[in-house]
Design an enzyme around this catalytic site. Sequence first.
Site, PDB file in Angstrom:
ATOM      1  CE  LYS A  53       5.494  -2.962  -7.260  1.00 29.23           C
ATOM      2  NZ  LYS A  53       4.909  -3.235  -5.824  1.00 29.23           N
ATOM      3  CD  GLN A  97       7.391  -5.318  -3.765  1.00 27.89           C
ATOM      4  OE1 GLN A  97       7.042  -4.301  -3.657  1.00 27.89           O
ATOM      5  NE2 GLN A  97       6.872  -6.606  -4.350  1.00 27.89           N
ATOM      6  CG  ASP A 120       0.193  -2.430  -1.705  1.00 26.55           C
ATOM      7  OD1 ASP A 120      -0.445  -3.300  -3.534  1.00 26.55           O
ATOM      8  OD2 ASP A 120       1.199  -3.446  -1.599  1.00 26.55           O
TER       9      ASP A 120
END
Length: 283
Positions: A53, A97, A120
């Site tokens: 990422k 994460q 997200d």
Amino acid sequence: MAVILDGKMLSAKFREGIKAETEILKHKTGKAPGIAVILAGDDPASNVYVTSKERTAIECGFHSVVERVSANVTTEDILKLVKKFNDDDKIHGILVQLPLPRNCDEKTILRAIKPEKDVDGFHPYNVGLLNIGEDCLMPCTPFGVMNMLADYGIELSGKNAVVIGRSNIVGKPIAAMLLKANATVTICHSKTKNLAEICSKADILVAAMGRPKFVTREFIKTGAVVIDVGINRLDGKLCGDVDYDGVKDMCSFITPVPGGVGPMTITTLMQNTLKAFKMIEKL
Ligand code: NDP
């Protein structure tokens, strides 16, 4: 013979577009989209994802920050980091994460992210907007699948779509997106009876179950579009939830694993960060 939905090629194309738009916006505003990733613990798979990422964000011309903390971190420690990034004008997207270490309260942490920085798409505010069909930041993997279907010109309106899996990360949001695109959607899960029979009526079949090569010929309607979200390891090799070699001659389109849905996920995260940047900076 099925057309292979090439996530690698499509990702590269989308990233070029993101990079070019970022360049223009940077020139215009003097600001760059900023993404912050919080990684707690030392899970090797998470570490690989976060490194990737970070690399992609830099490639796209973004400002990128990764905050790595130990597995002993507390919920409060992570909440402090989230608050820091919520208040940071250079950061437009925040990603925690998952999975978090067991001692951390995932729900509380995800809800602390400002919805406009929730790249997200897991905050209940964005989940709610998605489910009432309004514009919002949407979860990356399912949104990446929708982008892929759109780019290949696959018609969804009026089609029977079956989704295997009802997780908050993949199954439920992709079902909401397919419904918004006017498909007739059925969601299946581990308690579903006659799974193969239901799937065999699907024009669009999405497998997001985490069961290697579970979806075999009896699940497939001839000419179906088959999207395999699964990432599994079998005999030391990556494979999806679909028995790719066994079914591909029956499909009109199919995603391979690896190289299908997977590469789209990080690219979509970059799209979401660019979108958050434009929303926050009112561009
Ligand atoms: P979850 O484990 O959270 O959910 C799996 C879902 O599949 C559940 O709803 C479960 O049902 C259902 N399921 C499991 N076994 C069966 C079965 N035998 N029959 C019918 N339904 C079943 O997984 P995720 O949604 O997070 O991920 C799914 C897969 O996608 C995994 O392989 C994961 O690695 C992959 N993935 C890939 C990503 C990418 O970037 N390509 C990103 C995210 C995930 P129930 O609810 O009843 O338990």
